[in-house]
Design an enzyme around this catalytic site. Structure first.
Site, PDB file in Angstrom:
ATOM      1  N   GLU A  81       0.826  -1.220   0.000  1.00  0.00           N
ATOM      2  CA  GLU A  81       0.000   0.000   0.000  1.00  0.00           C
ATOM      3  C   GLU A  81       0.855   1.264   0.000  1.00  0.00           C
ATOM      4  O   GLU A  81       1.274   1.729   1.060  1.00  0.00           O
ATOM      5  CB  GLU A  81      -0.922   0.005   1.239  1.00  0.00           C
ATOM      6  CG  GLU A  81      -1.817   1.233   1.293  1.00  0.00           C
ATOM      7  CD  GLU A  81      -2.754   1.264   2.503  1.00  0.00           C
ATOM      8  OE1 GLU A  81      -2.658   0.360   3.358  1.00  0.00           O
ATOM      9  OE2 GLU A  81      -3.551   2.200   2.590  1.00  0.00           O
TER      10      GLU A  81
ATOM     11  N   LYS B 195      -2.444  -1.987  -3.220  1.00  0.00           N
ATOM     12  CA  LYS B 195      -3.494  -1.120  -2.641  1.00  0.00           C
ATOM     13  C   LYS B 195      -3.047   0.332  -2.775  1.00  0.00           C
ATOM     14  O   LYS B 195      -2.411   0.882  -1.870  1.00  0.00           O
ATOM     15  CB  LYS B 195      -3.710  -1.502  -1.167  1.00  0.00           C
ATOM     16  CG  LYS B 195      -4.675  -0.581  -0.436  1.00  0.00           C
ATOM     17  CD  LYS B 195      -5.138  -1.146   0.887  1.00  0.00           C
ATOM     18  CE  LYS B 195      -6.005  -0.140   1.612  1.00  0.00           C
ATOM     19  NZ  LYS B 195      -6.810  -0.712   2.671  1.00  0.00           N
TER      20      LYS B 195
HETATM   21  P1  13P Z   1      -9.406   4.254   4.061  1.00  0.00           P
HETATM   22  O1  13P Z   1     -10.203   3.598   2.956  1.00  0.00           O
HETATM   23  O2  13P Z   1     -10.259   4.832   5.148  1.00  0.00           O
HETATM   24  O3  13P Z   1      -8.363   5.192   3.529  1.00  0.00           O
HETATM   25  O4  13P Z   1      -8.639   3.084   4.800  1.00  0.00           O
HETATM   26  C1  13P Z   1      -8.027   2.109   4.066  1.00  0.00           C
HETATM   27  C2  13P Z   1      -6.796   1.678   4.725  1.00  0.00           C
HETATM   28  O5  13P Z   1      -6.640   0.532   5.052  1.00  0.00           O
HETATM   29  C3  13P Z   1      -5.743   2.685   4.943  1.00  0.00           C
HETATM   30  O6  13P Z   1      -4.562   2.065   5.314  1.00  0.00           O
END
Ligand code: 13P
Length: 338
Positions: free
Chosen positions: A177, A219
């Site tokens: 991510e 992500k």
């Molecule tokens: P949000 O969709 O609220 O941004 O959270 C996703 C997430 O896992 C952030 O690390």
């Protein structure tokens, strides 16, 4: 569910329009969410809230994976069923956040680097024993004067690749991510550039580390205008620029891209995902891994009260279905009123 290889796990999570429920808020972050509805963030309240979400009927068929926090993967419901088993009964795979939060890149820096490689191998072994099939590590990239720096991007993307290798060696699918924060008054072009540089660095490091791309989920954040920018890009522009950035950088063999919502409203996050899937022209599944954009209506409906359980579950079920429709490119705003 007998999913044996990394490829099978990753492919299952994003199959048939399914996406991921991010419910891995740390205790302080969960405290902030509960403050907004006047509920105290105790271990029991966090458990009750998440148990309620995981038992919602709309989890079935719409949610392929749930990301948990360390506390949650160990919790059981009042009747003694583990939350992990509730998730599995809904046809979703349990996942776990394994990073340990953010530290300044150096003493004078506003930039941060994610921590958590120390002891990661041992933590992974324990999480596998607790039922986790995939993991998450979040890197944070800030846009601003002189930011993001090459040093910040490189340190964070190298850590993501090191993490991904350890996780795969333990038989779990890593979600990588790289979140380019929406906060700021920057243009969509600035966001495109920061996202493009981050993804280039990320896939270079993943390849150098021998990470199996077919057993990995990306992500990312979407390419948007900064949250306080005077001029806000349209849904169509966000969809086009995000796809342009992903197509330029993400190998076709990656099974799934699941976006974070990053502070977008629930409907906008759905509209953006739908617009991208309507454009099409890519080989990965393009789906969601939303925290706030899936949970906000359910949290507001709940208010910490047992008697609100069903309307809260309905709110989560609705958002899960709407996002599945968007992941299939079949959403329409008129569906929101039904
Ligand atoms: P949000 O969709 O609220 O941004 O959270 C996703 C997430 O896992 C952030 O690390």
């Amino acid at each position: 569910m007998s999913l044996n290889s990394l490829e099978e796990i990753a492919t299952y999570i994003v199959s048939e329009g399914k996406g991921i429920l991010a419910a891995d808020e740390s205790n302080p972050t969960c405290g902030k969410r509960f403050d907004s509805i006047g509920v105290e963030s105790t271990e029991a309240n966090r458990r009750d809230y998440r148990e309620m979400l995981f038992r919602a009927s709309g989890m079935q068929d719409n949610i392929g994976g749930v990301i948990l926090f360390d506390e949650t993967i160990r919790q059981s419901s009042k009747d003694g069923t583990s939350l992990v088993d509730i998730i599995k009964d809904q046809g979703a795979l349990p996942g776990i956040k394994v990073d340990k939060g953010l530290q300044p890149l150096n003493e004078s820096s506003e930039e941060v680097v994610t921590q958590g490689l120390e002891g990661l191998n041992e933590r992974c072994k324990e999480y596998v024993a607790l039922g986790a099939r995939f993991t998450k590590w979040r890197a944070v990239i800030r846009i601003g004067e002189g930011m993001p720096s090459d040093e910040c991007i490189d340190a964070n993307m190298k850590a993501l690749a090191d993490y991904a290798k350890v996780v795969q060696d333990n038989g779990m699918v890593p979600m990588v991510e790289p979140e380019v924060l929406m906060e700021g008054s920057h243009s969509i072009e600035d966001c495109f550039n920061a996202s493009d540089r981050s993804l280039k660095s990320l896939f270079r490091h993943l390849n150098e580390n021998g990470v199996n791309i077919k057993g990995t989920i990306l992500k990312p954040s979407m390419v948007t205008s900064g949250s306080t920018a005077a001029e806000q890009a349209s849904v169509d522009e966000v969809a086009k620029r995000t796809l342009e950035c992903l197509i330029a950088n993400v190998p076709a063999e990656l099974p799934g891209i699941t976006f974070l919502s990053g502070g977008q409203s629930d409907i906008l996050a759905t509209a953006h995902l739908d617009a991208m899937n309507k454009i099409g022209g890519f080989s990965w599944k393009l789906s969601f891994s939303y925290g706030r954009a899936l949970q906000s209506p359910a949290l507001k409906a709940w208010k910490g009260k047992y008697e609100n359980m069903f309307i809260s579950q309905d709110a989560l079920s609705h958002r899960a279905l709407m996002n599945k429709m968007a992941a299939l490119g079949q959403w329409d705003s008129s569906l929101e009123d039904q």
